[in-house]
Design an enzyme around this catalytic site. Structure first.
Site, PDB file in Angstrom:
ATOM      1  N   TYR A 142       4.616   6.165   2.286  1.00  0.00           N
ATOM      2  CA  TYR A 142       3.188   6.644   2.512  1.00  0.00           C
ATOM      3  C   TYR A 142       2.444   5.356   2.631  1.00  0.00           C
ATOM      4  O   TYR A 142       2.478   4.182   2.041  1.00  0.00           O
ATOM      5  CB  TYR A 142       2.614   6.871   0.867  1.00  0.00           C
ATOM      6  CG  TYR A 142       1.066   7.254   0.852  1.00  0.00           C
ATOM      7  CD1 TYR A 142       0.790   8.409   1.385  1.00  0.00           C
ATOM      8  CD2 TYR A 142       0.125   6.620   0.325  1.00  0.00           C
ATOM      9  CE1 TYR A 142      -0.875   8.616   1.726  1.00  0.00           C
ATOM     10  CE2 TYR A 142      -1.031   6.773   0.172  1.00  0.00           C
ATOM     11  CZ  TYR A 142      -1.649   7.871   0.905  1.00  0.00           C
ATOM     12  OH  TYR A 142      -2.954   7.989   0.891  1.00  0.00           O
ATOM     13  N   ASP A 237       4.478  -3.141   4.721  1.00  0.00           N
ATOM     14  CA  ASP A 237       3.353  -2.438   3.925  1.00  0.00           C
ATOM     15  C   ASP A 237       3.552  -2.752   2.457  1.00  0.00           C
ATOM     16  O   ASP A 237       4.313  -2.148   1.851  1.00  0.00           O
ATOM     17  CB  ASP A 237       3.107  -0.881   4.157  1.00  0.00           C
ATOM     18  CG  ASP A 237       1.881  -0.456   3.358  1.00  0.00           C
ATOM     19  OD1 ASP A 237       1.413  -1.383   2.577  1.00  0.00           O
ATOM     20  OD2 ASP A 237       1.838   0.369   3.531  1.00  0.00           O
ATOM     21  N   LYS A 267      -4.163  -2.922  -4.016  1.00  0.00           N
ATOM     22  CA  LYS A 267      -3.897  -2.820  -5.406  1.00  0.00           C
ATOM     23  C   LYS A 267      -3.950  -4.191  -6.187  1.00  0.00           C
ATOM     24  O   LYS A 267      -5.269  -4.556  -6.559  1.00  0.00           O
ATOM     25  CB  LYS A 267      -2.355  -1.984  -5.661  1.00  0.00           C
ATOM     26  CG  LYS A 267      -2.530  -0.986  -4.994  1.00  0.00           C
ATOM     27  CD  LYS A 267      -1.089  -0.002  -5.334  1.00  0.00           C
ATOM     28  CE  LYS A 267      -1.159   1.459  -4.530  1.00  0.00           C
ATOM     29  NZ  LYS A 267      -1.814   2.536  -5.047  1.00  0.00           N
TER      30      LYS A 267
END
Ligand SMILES: Cc1ncc(COP(=O)(O)O)c(C=O)c1O
Length: 432
Positions: A142, A237, A267
C-alpha cells in the site's frame, strides 16, 4: 458521558461510514469502533471512559508513546507562535537536516502533509526524471490512495493493472504494472519485456500492509540491479517502517546495502501530526519546482506545528527508544506464539524489525499477497474481539502490523500477556 454506539451512530449521519479513513470502521472485524477521547503513553481511552492498552499506535507514528510531554510541549510552543504562515520557516530545514543525518541518501528533502502526497510526488519525480510513464508496484503493498497506486493485481505473473477502486480511470491504472512481492522471476520478466518504458519501481522495502512480509534475501538488491540496468528509478516507500524499525528505518536495518534513488517517509517523521517527506539524490530532487519542471506544492506543507512535532520526535528517538521498542516487540511476539501454540492454533508469525503480525490458520511462510490471503480472517476476528474485551486494542484487520512504543513497559505488556490465552482459545473455536 457518551457511548461508542451513540458516537458511531451520530457520525454515520454525517460522515460516510462514520469514519474518515475506512479501516477505522471495524468493517473486517465487525462491532462498534471505539471513539477515542484521549491517549497517553501506551494507553488509549474511549468516550465511554474505558482504557485500552494500544497496539495500533495511530498506525505507526506513536513510536514514543502517545502524547509524549516533550512533543506536546514543542507543538504547544509552536502553536503559540502561529498555526500556519504559507512562508518558509527555519524549522523546516532543521527537520530536513535531521532526516538527512539519519538517511544520508536523502540529500535533499521536501516536506508534505501525508504519505499519499509523498509517494504521488516521488512517482511524478521519477516520471519527470526518466521521461517514462510505467510504474511497477507489488501486489499487497500500500502506498496511499492516489489513482495510479490503487491498482490490484490481475491474473498472471505481471499484468497490466486494473483499477482497485471505483473512480480510478482505466488509462491511469494501465500505467501501473503489478507484480507479486518477493517474486524474483516476475520482476525479471517485467524488465525483460518493458524495461525501456519503466520510470520506477516503488516498493515497501519490508512489506507491512498485507501483514508483515519481509523481503526475501536478495530481493531488494535485485530491484536495485534491474532498475539501474534499465535506467529506471527505485523508490523505497518507508512511510510505515521509516524511523520506526531503526534510526535509519528499513534501509538502516537492512545494512545500507541498497541505494534507492528516492525515499518516502511519513508517520513517525511527523510525530503524530500530518507530515510526510520525499528524500533523494540532489539531481533528482532538484527537478522539483521551483528549481525544476516537476510541480509539487502544499498550503500546509512544512506546517510549523507538524514540523515541531517531527523535530521533537526524531530528537527523542534515540538508541534507547529503539532498544525498548525492540524488546517489547520480542516479549509480545514470543508470548503471542506461545499462547496460540498452547491453544492449538496453527499460525505464522512474521517480523520486520520491531514490527510483527500473525497469520492465523496457516503455518507456511507468507511471501506475498496471495499467501497472506489464505489466513483465516474469522479466527482473527474472534481473537481481536476477545482482546478488546480484555482491554487490549489490536489493529482491526488481520492484514495490519502490530505497533509497540517505547512506553510499552512491563505493566503494559502484562495486560496483553494476561489477555492472550482467552483470545487464543477464541480463535481456536473460530477455526473449528
Ligand atoms: C507504506 C505506506 N505508504 C504510504 C502510505 C500513505 O500514507 P498516508 O496515510 O499518510 O497518506 C501508508 C499508510 O499507511 C503506508 O503504510
Amino acid at each position: 458521558m457518551s457511548t461508542n454506539e451513540a458516537a458511531f451512530s451520530r457520525a454515520q449521519q454525517v460522515i460516510p461510514g462514520g469514519v474518515d479513513s475506512p479501516v477505522r470502521a471495524f468493517g473486517s472485524v465487525g462491532g462498534t469502533p471505539r471513539f477515542i477521547d484521549h491517549a497517553r503513553g501506551a494507553y488509549i481511552y474511549d468516550v465511554a471512559g474505558r482504557e485500552y492498552l494500544d497496539l495500533v499506535g495511530s498506525w505507526g507514528p506513536a513510536l514514543l508513546g502517545h502524547a509524549h510531554p516533550e512533543v506536546v510541549a514543542a507543538v504547544q510552543s509552536a502553536a503559540a507562535k502561529g498555526l500556519s504562515f504559507g512562508a518558509p520557516t527555519e524549522a523546516e530545514a532543521e527537520l530536513a537536516e535531521l532526516i538527512r543525518y539519519r538517511v544520508p541518501l536523502a540529500e535533499r528533502v521536501r516536506l508534505v502533509s501525508t504519505g499519499t502526497e509523498a509517494t504521488m510526488t516521488a512517482i511524478r519525480l521519477a516520471r519527470g526524471a526518466t521521461g517514462r510513464d510505467l510504474l511497477v508496484k507489488f501486489a499487497g503493498c500500500y502506498h496511499g490512495h492516489s489513482d495510479g497506486l490503487l491498482v490490484a493485481a490481475g491474473s498472471g505473473l505481471a499484468t497490466a493493472g486494473l483499477p482497485g477502486s471505483a473512480g480510478v480511470p482505466a488509462a491511469t491504472a494501465a500505467q501501473t504494472v503489478v507484480v507479486p512481492y518477493n517474486d524474483f522471476d516476475a520482476v525479471r520478466e517485467v524488465f525483460a519485456e518493458r524495461g525501456d518504458q519503466i520510470a520506477a519501481v516503488i516498493t515497501e522495502p519490508a512489506a507491512a500492509n498485507m501483514g508483515i512480509v519481509p523481503p526475501e534475501p536478495g530481493f531488494n538488491e535485485l530491484l536495485r540491479e534491474l532498475t539501474a540496468a534499465h535506467g529506471a528509478l527505485l523508490i523505497y516507500d518507508e512511510v510505515l517502517v521509516g524511523f520506526r524499525v531503526s534510526a535509519a528505518g528499513w534501509w538502516g536495518l537492512e545494512g545500507r546495502t541498497v541505494s534507492p534513488d528516492l525515499f518516502t517517509f511519513g508517520k513517525v517523521v511527523g510525530g503524530g501530526m500530518p507530515l510526510a517527506a520525499i528524500g533523494g539524490r540532489t539531481e533528482i530532487m532538484d527537478l522539483l519546482a521551483p528549481l525544476g519542471p516537476v510541480y509539487q506544492a502544499g498550503t500546509l506543507s512544512g506546517n510549523p506545528l507538524a514540523t515541531a512535532a517531527g523535530i521533537a520526535t526524531l530528537k527523542l528517538a534515540d538508541a534507547e527508544v529503539y532498544a525498548k521498542v525492540d524488546a517489547a516487540a520480542a516479549t509480545l511476539s514470543a508470548a503471542l506464539t506461545a499462547a496460540l501454540a498452547e491453544a492449538g492454533v496453527p499460525h505464522r508469525l512474521q517480523h520486520a524489525g520491531s514490527l510483527f503480525s500473525v497469520f492465523l490458520g496457516i503455518t507456511g511462510p507468507v511471501l506475498n499477497y496471495v499467501s497472506a490471503q489464505t489466513q483465516h480472517t474469522g479466527a482473527y476476528r474472534a481473537f481481536f474481539h476477545s482482546m478488546l474485551d480484555s482491554g487490549v486494542a489490536l489493529p482491526p484487520s488481520a492484514f495490519e502490523a502490530w505497533f509497540v512504543s517505547a512506553t510499552h513497559d512491563e505493566a503494559a505488556l502484562a495486560r496483553v500477556l494476561e489477555a492472550l490465552p482467552a483470545a487464543a482459545t477464541a480463535s481456536a473455536v473460530a477455526l473449528g
